[in-house]
Design a protein around this motif. Sequence first.
Motif, PDB file in Angstrom:
ATOM      1  N   ARG A 326       0.819  -1.220   0.000  1.00 14.51           N
ATOM      2  CA  ARG A 326       0.000   0.000   0.000  1.00 14.51           C
ATOM      3  C   ARG A 326       0.851   1.268   0.000  1.00 14.51           C
ATOM      4  NH1 ARG A 326      -4.263  -2.385   4.483  1.00 14.51           N
ATOM      5  NH2 ARG A 326      -5.711  -3.362   2.990  1.00 14.51           N
ATOM      6  N   SER A 327       2.127   1.147   0.343  1.00 13.01           N
ATOM      7  CA  SER A 327       3.009   2.325   0.333  1.00 13.01           C
ATOM      8  C   SER A 327       3.545   2.642  -1.056  1.00 13.01           C
ATOM      9  CB  SER A 327       4.182   2.109   1.297  1.00 13.01           C
ATOM     10  OG  SER A 327       5.135   1.198   0.764  1.00 13.01           O
ATOM     11  N   PHE A 328       3.398   1.735  -1.999  1.00  9.54           N
ATOM     12  CA  PHE A 328       3.911   1.955  -3.352  1.00  9.54           C
ATOM     13  C   PHE A 328       2.957   2.890  -4.109  1.00  9.54           C
ATOM     14  CE2 PHE A 328       5.575  -2.664  -3.052  1.00  9.54           C
ATOM     15  CZ  PHE A 328       6.678  -2.243  -2.324  1.00  9.54           C
ATOM     16  N   ARG A 329       3.513   3.937  -4.695  1.00 12.46           N
ATOM     17  CA  ARG A 329       2.712   4.918  -5.422  1.00 12.46           C
ATOM     18  C   ARG A 329       3.391   5.282  -6.733  1.00 12.46           C
ATOM     19  NH1 ARG A 329      -0.692   3.669  -2.297  1.00 12.46           N
ATOM     20  NH2 ARG A 329      -2.028   5.003  -1.001  1.00 12.46           N
ATOM     21  N   TRP A 330       2.586   5.452  -7.764  1.00  8.25           N
ATOM     22  CA  TRP A 330       3.053   5.903  -9.080  1.00  8.25           C
ATOM     23  C   TRP A 330       3.579   7.325  -8.974  1.00  8.25           C
ATOM     24  CZ3 TRP A 330      -0.404   6.732 -13.989  1.00  8.25           C
ATOM     25  CH2 TRP A 330       0.229   6.211 -15.122  1.00  8.25           C
ATOM     26  N   ASN A 331       4.697   7.606  -9.598  1.00  5.21           N
ATOM     27  CA  ASN A 331       5.238   8.961  -9.654  1.00  5.21           C
ATOM     28  C   ASN A 331       4.533   9.699 -10.795  1.00  5.21           C
ATOM     29  OD1 ASN A 331       6.796  11.290 -10.041  1.00  5.21           O
ATOM     30  ND2 ASN A 331       8.674  10.276  -9.358  1.00  5.21           N
ATOM     31  N   LEU A 332       3.564  10.558 -10.450  1.00  2.00           N
ATOM     32  CA  LEU A 332       2.700  11.171 -11.461  1.00  2.00           C
ATOM     33  C   LEU A 332       3.422  12.208 -12.309  1.00  2.00           C
ATOM     34  CD1 LEU A 332      -0.574  11.666  -9.371  1.00  2.00           C
ATOM     35  CD2 LEU A 332       0.019   9.767 -10.874  1.00  2.00           C
ATOM     36  N   THR A 333       4.499  12.786 -11.781  1.00  4.31           N
ATOM     37  CA  THR A 333       5.167  13.863 -12.518  1.00  4.31           C
ATOM     38  C   THR A 333       6.359  13.399 -13.342  1.00  4.31           C
ATOM     39  OG1 THR A 333       6.558  14.370 -10.591  1.00  4.31           O
ATOM     40  CG2 THR A 333       4.458  15.561 -10.784  1.00  4.31           C
ATOM     41  N   ALA A 334       6.835  12.162 -13.106  1.00  7.15           N
ATOM     42  CA  ALA A 334       8.011  11.670 -13.834  1.00  7.15           C
ATOM     43  C   ALA A 334       7.626  11.230 -15.244  1.00  7.15           C
ATOM     44  CB  ALA A 334       8.637  10.498 -13.085  1.00  7.15           C
ATOM     45  N   SER A 335       8.549  11.394 -16.160  1.00  8.23           N
ATOM     46  CA  SER A 335       8.369  10.867 -17.518  1.00  8.23           C
ATOM     47  C   SER A 335       8.787   9.407 -17.530  1.00  8.23           C
ATOM     48  CB  SER A 335       9.224  11.649 -18.511  1.00  8.23           C
ATOM     49  OG  SER A 335       8.885  13.023 -18.484  1.00  8.23           O
ATOM     50  N   ALA A 336       8.077   8.604 -18.302  1.00  7.78           N
ATOM     51  CA  ALA A 336       8.465   7.203 -18.450  1.00  7.78           C
ATOM     52  C   ALA A 336       9.249   7.063 -19.756  1.00  7.78           C
ATOM     53  CB  ALA A 336       7.246   6.305 -18.405  1.00  7.78           C
ATOM     54  N   ALA A 337       8.740   6.285 -20.717  1.00  8.60           N
ATOM     55  CA  ALA A 337       9.467   6.124 -21.978  1.00  8.60           C
ATOM     56  C   ALA A 337       9.286   7.343 -22.889  1.00  8.60           C
ATOM     57  CB  ALA A 337       8.990   4.865 -22.691  1.00  8.60           C
ATOM     58  N   ARG A 338       8.216   8.097 -22.649  1.00 12.89           N
ATOM     59  CA  ARG A 338       7.969   9.309 -23.425  1.00 12.89           C
ATOM     60  C   ARG A 338       8.112  10.530 -22.511  1.00 12.89           C
ATOM     61  NH1 ARG A 338       2.926   8.116 -27.574  1.00 12.89           N
ATOM     62  NH2 ARG A 338       3.893   6.395 -28.720  1.00 12.89           N
ATOM     63  N   PRO A 339       8.253  11.730 -23.103  1.00 12.11           N
ATOM     64  CA  PRO A 339       8.489  12.906 -22.261  1.00 12.11           C
ATOM     65  C   PRO A 339       7.290  13.356 -21.437  1.00 12.11           C
ATOM     66  CG  PRO A 339       8.399  13.506 -24.595  1.00 12.11           C
ATOM     67  CD  PRO A 339       8.429  12.019 -24.533  1.00 12.11           C
ATOM     68  N   ASN A 340       6.074  12.925 -21.793  1.00 12.30           N
ATOM     69  CA  ASN A 340       4.908  13.356 -21.028  1.00 12.30           C
ATOM     70  C   ASN A 340       4.860  12.648 -19.675  1.00 12.30           C
ATOM     71  OD1 ASN A 340       4.387  11.230 -23.073  1.00 12.30           O
ATOM     72  ND2 ASN A 340       2.478  10.965 -21.968  1.00 12.30           N
ATOM     73  N   PRO A 341       4.352  13.330 -18.623  1.00 11.23           N
ATOM     74  CA  PRO A 341       4.321  12.727 -17.289  1.00 11.23           C
ATOM     75  C   PRO A 341       3.450  11.471 -17.244  1.00 11.23           C
ATOM     76  CG  PRO A 341       3.921  15.094 -17.183  1.00 11.23           C
ATOM     77  CD  PRO A 341       3.862  14.710 -18.629  1.00 11.23           C
ATOM     78  N   GLN A 342       3.864  10.502 -16.410  1.00 10.23           N
ATOM     79  CA  GLN A 342       3.077   9.276 -16.258  1.00 10.23           C
ATOM     80  C   GLN A 342       1.634   9.588 -15.850  1.00 10.23           C
ATOM     81  OE1 GLN A 342       6.342   5.915 -14.870  1.00 10.23           O
ATOM     82  NE2 GLN A 342       5.457   7.174 -13.264  1.00 10.23           N
ATOM     83  N   GLY A 343       1.459  10.584 -14.963  1.00  7.69           N
ATOM     84  CA  GLY A 343       0.141  10.883 -14.424  1.00  7.69           C
ATOM     85  C   GLY A 343      -0.810  11.552 -15.396  1.00  7.69           C
ATOM     86  N   SER A 344      -0.350  11.812 -16.634  1.00  2.00           N
ATOM     87  CA  SER A 344      -1.254  12.416 -17.614  1.00  2.00           C
ATOM     88  C   SER A 344      -2.303  11.422 -18.100  1.00  2.00           C
ATOM     89  CB  SER A 344      -0.464  12.963 -18.809  1.00  2.00           C
ATOM     90  OG  SER A 344       0.285  11.929 -19.440  1.00  2.00           O
ATOM     91  N   TYR A 345      -2.132  10.144 -17.758  1.00  2.00           N
ATOM     92  CA  TYR A 345      -3.133   9.127 -18.081  1.00  2.00           C
ATOM     93  C   TYR A 345      -4.024   8.935 -16.849  1.00  2.00           C
ATOM     94  CZ  TYR A 345      -5.218   4.714 -19.632  1.00  2.00           C
ATOM     95  OH  TYR A 345      -6.097   3.734 -20.002  1.00  2.00           O
ATOM     96  N   HIS A 346      -5.273   9.370 -16.936  1.00  2.00           N
ATOM     97  CA  HIS A 346      -6.182   9.352 -15.782  1.00  2.00           C
ATOM     98  C   HIS A 346      -7.042   8.090 -15.814  1.00  2.00           C
ATOM     99  CE1 HIS A 346      -4.917  13.441 -14.866  1.00  2.00           C
ATOM    100  NE2 HIS A 346      -5.162  13.783 -16.113  1.00  2.00           N
ATOM    101  N   TYR A 347      -6.463   6.983 -15.423  1.00  2.00           N
ATOM    102  CA  TYR A 347      -7.158   5.704 -15.498  1.00  2.00           C
ATOM    103  C   TYR A 347      -8.385   5.651 -14.597  1.00  2.00           C
ATOM    104  CZ  TYR A 347      -4.979   4.631 -11.009  1.00  2.00           C
ATOM    105  OH  TYR A 347      -4.608   4.665  -9.694  1.00  2.00           O
ATOM    106  N   GLY A 348      -8.381   6.421 -13.513  1.00  2.00           N
ATOM    107  CA  GLY A 348      -9.487   6.379 -12.560  1.00  2.00           C
ATOM    108  C   GLY A 348     -10.768   7.004 -13.065  1.00  2.00           C
ATOM    109  N   LYS A 349     -10.717   7.675 -14.218  1.00  2.00           N
ATOM    110  CA  LYS A 349     -11.909   8.346 -14.753  1.00  2.00           C
ATOM    111  C   LYS A 349     -12.544   7.578 -15.911  1.00  2.00           C
ATOM    112  CE  LYS A 349     -10.286  12.938 -13.374  1.00  2.00           C
ATOM    113  NZ  LYS A 349      -9.951  14.307 -13.826  1.00  2.00           N
ATOM    114  N   ILE A 350     -12.020   6.382 -16.195  1.00  2.00           N
ATOM    115  CA  ILE A 350     -12.538   5.589 -17.321  1.00  2.00           C
ATOM    116  C   ILE A 350     -13.607   4.626 -16.808  1.00  2.00           C
ATOM    117  CG2 ILE A 350     -11.921   4.063 -19.232  1.00  2.00           C
ATOM    118  CD1 ILE A 350      -9.039   5.086 -18.966  1.00  2.00           C
ATOM    119  N   ASN A 351     -14.692   4.504 -17.554  1.00  2.00           N
ATOM    120  CA  ASN A 351     -15.776   3.609 -17.153  1.00  2.00           C
ATOM    121  C   ASN A 351     -15.405   2.156 -17.399  1.00  2.00           C
ATOM    122  OD1 ASN A 351     -17.522   5.690 -16.364  1.00  2.00           O
ATOM    123  ND2 ASN A 351     -18.253   5.972 -18.463  1.00  2.00           N
TER     124      ASN A 351
END
Length: 555
Positions: A326-351
């Motif tokens: 439960r302590s593990f959290r996604w770094n929303l501001t870091a870039s992964a393989a692309r320059p856009n931040p990881q947190g730009s994908y809002h999975y929690g808002k998808i039905n």
Amino acid sequence: MKVRVKLLAVCLCVATATVVMVQAEDPYFHHVWNVTYGSASPLGVPQQVILINGQFPGPNINSTSNNNVIVNVFNNLDEPFLITWNGIQHRKNSWQDGTAGTMCPIPPGKNFTYHFQPKDQIGSYFYYPTTAMHRAAGAFGGLRVNSRLLIPVPYADPEDDYTVLINDWYTKSHTQLKKFLDSGRTIGHPDGILINGKAGKDDGSDQPLFTLKQGKTYRVRICNVGLKTSLNFRIQNHKMKLVEMEGSHVLQNDYDSLDVHVGQCFSVIITANQEPKDYYMVASTRFLKKALATTGLLRYEGGKGLASPQLPAAPVGWAWSLNQFRSFRWNLTASAARPNPQGSYHYGKINITRTIKLVNTQGKVDGKIRYAVSGVSHTDPETPLKLAEYFGVADKVFKYDSISDNPTSDQIKNIKIEPNVLNITHRTFIEVVFENHEKSVQSWHLDGYSFFAVAVEPGTWTPEKRKNYNLLDAVSRHTVQVYPKCWAAILLTFDNCGMWNIRSENSERRYLGQQLYASVLSPEKSLRDEYNMPESSLQCGLVKDKPKINPYAGA
């Protein structure tokens, strides 16, 4: 090493088993692997192991996002052989996944060339054999995917980058372990624990696995490549700053120790800020009545003094492990393989469009133990599922959706042995719930994807439990553990066409049926969604003599 630059016509040659070709497109890295039997004594007892180019464990693959990785595997064993690339998503290309549902195994004395691309991926992974019980003999190794130079990473460049493979180990051969399972027995508890293929002597005589320079930082990639045992990893006197997990940058918390379940990989930064001498890395079993442990040596450059024989203690109980999860959290501001931040994908808002509950069970069929998912114990047909589907003979090999999305207790109890294949609609956002009614920890992996592990909780799952989901910063990963009498929920979009293995990472359970496949078909049969079968692919079973076809078109 050969480097060929297309535009500059420059060639540099060095003798090695790896060839690198840099062209205007993404670079190509060529590897030639000879898979053979050999002898080693990981626990002090000589035994047969499986070597790759004479190495145990196998060579590490060092690549970068979008590289083309070419691995020509020569099978010099006396039985068929396959390797899977655990965590590599193979976008549109399940033909390279290395599982019995997607590929024909490489026959003895033959070779096959894998060609895959870690497209838009970074992180720490590993490879291992999926055939028989070969994983119990070796042929596993690390696989790292580095960020491209122009993509920032959320920590300073370390002095060096080390791979640490930890695993349980049996002194009985892989053929003997397979005979146990075929006869209806379990393989029991392991005989020991290894770190990079070795067990420490703990008497100061071990050679160091890695050397550290005072004041420098180091990246350490820790993967549990074992058969069935959760392990805890720790380093004497050194904190571990968690930075990456199975392809995702995470919030950087410090840990004294980490529980690494089978199939999982963590990446940490350690700082060489202690008295310059030797220190032990420790890997020990979790959740077993009789604990097993081993050590590996870290040595400070120029240091004097043996490592302390007093090893750091392991945590106790699975509640501690759940709290760490439960302590593990996604770094929303870091870039992964692309320059856009990881947190730009809002999975929690998808039905959510479909909920699939997968319940692991065990029982006996014809007097022999089998493991099942929602009442079906998977068996691999002679014709790989993907090939049967591709050549239009699926109806002769398997049927779709033989398990219910919400199985009843009667369906779960009455185990059937047959291929287990889910029919998943392309680009649907699906909730998968793993429910564990048993007393042992489970570890589940999904090929072809990463998913958001939004919850792991005690009890039985109900729709009301969704209020407890982490819909903001759950880590995107490919493996999740499920504790005894608990459930885990994951969310993902099935946007990668192919035939993808969902499996228990417990090799004993996987071998005896605790796995299934998700078939994701391109509705338009378009090359935008999936590649045609490569010309080099092996054919077997019902499609052995069929001519190659190219049903997918367009771009």
